[in-house]
Design a protein around this motif. Sequence first.
Motif, PDB file in Angstrom:
ATOM      1  N   ASP A 106      -5.762  -8.714  -8.761  1.00 43.00           N
ATOM      2  CA  ASP A 106      -5.346 -10.104  -8.600  1.00 43.00           C
ATOM      3  C   ASP A 106      -6.532 -11.055  -8.670  1.00 43.00           C
ATOM      4  O   ASP A 106      -6.461 -12.145  -9.245  1.00 43.00           O
ATOM      5  CB  ASP A 106      -4.613 -10.301  -7.246  1.00 43.00           C
ATOM      6  N   GLU A 107      -7.667 -10.630  -8.059  1.00 43.35           N
ATOM      7  CA  GLU A 107      -8.873 -11.463  -8.091  1.00 43.35           C
ATOM      8  C   GLU A 107      -9.386 -11.620  -9.512  1.00 43.35           C
ATOM      9  O   GLU A 107      -9.956 -12.652  -9.872  1.00 43.35           O
ATOM     10  CB  GLU A 107      -9.960 -10.849  -7.219  1.00 43.35           C
ATOM     11  N   LEU A 108      -9.242 -10.577 -10.325  1.00 38.93           N
ATOM     12  CA  LEU A 108      -9.697 -10.672 -11.711  1.00 38.93           C
ATOM     13  C   LEU A 108      -8.696 -11.374 -12.608  1.00 38.93           C
ATOM     14  O   LEU A 108      -8.963 -11.638 -13.778  1.00 38.93           O
ATOM     15  CB  LEU A 108      -9.952  -9.261 -12.253  1.00 38.93           C
ATOM     16  N   GLY A 109      -7.521 -11.662 -12.053  1.00 37.75           N
ATOM     17  CA  GLY A 109      -6.502 -12.329 -12.828  1.00 37.75           C
ATOM     18  C   GLY A 109      -5.712 -11.397 -13.712  1.00 37.75           C
ATOM     19  O   GLY A 109      -5.040 -11.808 -14.649  1.00 37.75           O
ATOM     20  N   LEU A 110      -5.783 -10.122 -13.433  1.00 38.40           N
ATOM     21  CA  LEU A 110      -5.058  -9.145 -14.234  1.00 38.40           C
ATOM     22  C   LEU A 110      -3.799  -8.635 -13.543  1.00 38.40           C
ATOM     23  O   LEU A 110      -3.053  -7.856 -14.108  1.00 38.40           O
ATOM     24  CB  LEU A 110      -5.961  -7.926 -14.530  1.00 38.40           C
ATOM     25  N   GLY A 111      -3.530  -9.073 -12.343  1.00 39.97           N
ATOM     26  CA  GLY A 111      -2.434  -8.528 -11.586  1.00 39.97           C
ATOM     27  C   GLY A 111      -1.190  -9.317 -11.557  1.00 39.97           C
ATOM     28  O   GLY A 111      -0.755 -10.206 -12.119  1.00 39.97           O
ATOM     29  N   HIS A 116      -1.897   4.309   0.537  1.00 36.70           N
ATOM     30  CA  HIS A 116      -1.365   2.944   0.492  1.00 36.70           C
ATOM     31  C   HIS A 116      -2.501   1.921   0.521  1.00 36.70           C
ATOM     32  O   HIS A 116      -2.480   0.937  -0.220  1.00 36.70           O
ATOM     33  CB  HIS A 116      -0.395   2.726   1.661  1.00 36.70           C
ATOM     34  N   GLU A 117      -3.501   2.158   1.365  1.00 36.55           N
ATOM     35  CA  GLU A 117      -4.641   1.242   1.449  1.00 36.55           C
ATOM     36  C   GLU A 117      -5.419   1.208   0.140  1.00 36.55           C
ATOM     37  O   GLU A 117      -5.864   0.145  -0.309  1.00 36.55           O
ATOM     38  CB  GLU A 117      -5.563   1.661   2.591  1.00 36.55           C
ATOM     39  N   LEU A 153      -6.743  -1.826  -4.731  1.00 35.90           N
ATOM     40  CA  LEU A 153      -6.764  -1.897  -6.196  1.00 35.90           C
ATOM     41  C   LEU A 153      -5.985  -3.107  -6.691  1.00 35.90           C
ATOM     42  O   LEU A 153      -6.457  -3.860  -7.567  1.00 35.90           O
ATOM     43  CB  LEU A 153      -6.194  -0.609  -6.793  1.00 35.90           C
ATOM     44  N   PHE A 154      -4.786  -3.332  -6.131  1.00 35.75           N
ATOM     45  CA  PHE A 154      -3.989  -4.494  -6.544  1.00 35.75           C
ATOM     46  C   PHE A 154      -4.672  -5.805  -6.177  1.00 35.75           C
ATOM     47  O   PHE A 154      -4.625  -6.782  -6.935  1.00 35.75           O
ATOM     48  CB  PHE A 154      -2.588  -4.440  -5.925  1.00 35.75           C
ATOM     49  N   ASP A 155      -5.332  -5.859  -5.017  1.00 31.48           N
ATOM     50  CA  ASP A 155      -6.054  -7.070  -4.610  1.00 31.48           C
ATOM     51  C   ASP A 155      -7.182  -7.379  -5.588  1.00 31.48           C
ATOM     52  O   ASP A 155      -7.396  -8.538  -5.967  1.00 31.48           O
ATOM     53  CB  ASP A 155      -6.613  -6.928  -3.194  1.00 31.48           C
ATOM     54  N   GLU A 156      -7.913  -6.350  -5.998  1.00 32.02           N
ATOM     55  CA  GLU A 156      -9.007  -6.562  -6.944  1.00 32.02           C
ATOM     56  C   GLU A 156      -8.480  -7.008  -8.303  1.00 32.02           C
ATOM     57  O   GLU A 156      -9.077  -7.851  -8.971  1.00 32.02           O
ATOM     58  CB  GLU A 156      -9.850  -5.292  -7.093  1.00 32.02           C
TER      59      GLU A 156
END
Length: 139
Positions: free
Chosen positions: A134-139, A123-124, A129-132
């Motif tokens: 989101d930071e790149l604007g791909l999420g 889960h972590e 992965l989802f946080d990264e």
Amino acid sequence: SITKDASYRLMFVCSIIGWIILSGIFSTLVFSCYRSYHWQVGSRTRNEIPPYVGLVEVSTQGMKGYSAGVRQRVFSNIVATRTYPSRSFYVEDPEVQKIIRKSQAHQASIAQAAQASFDDELHEIWQDLFDELDELGLG
């Protein structure tokens, strides 16, 4: 005359009986050597060492054709069987049953804890992965 003397007749009969006994013992040893050799080189189940092998063990040890590995394997199989009794021996003992149940419960709890730990780590990893993304604007 010698042939009519009872002492010589008794010695002659005793010597013939002695030669027959000696011939029998020698023949038994020779036949045991033959069977012992074929026992060690043959392809068969060896779960015991036959008496004829033990009979010639001392007289053949270290000679050409002697295989100590076969005997050692048989000895180790016999010792292993006597050292570790069958499972049915343990099943009947209530103390052993109690220990087995306790061990199984402990193993189950370890497996559950390991699975929970693995799920948390997974889960972590996904969350990171989802946080990264989101930071790149791909999420």
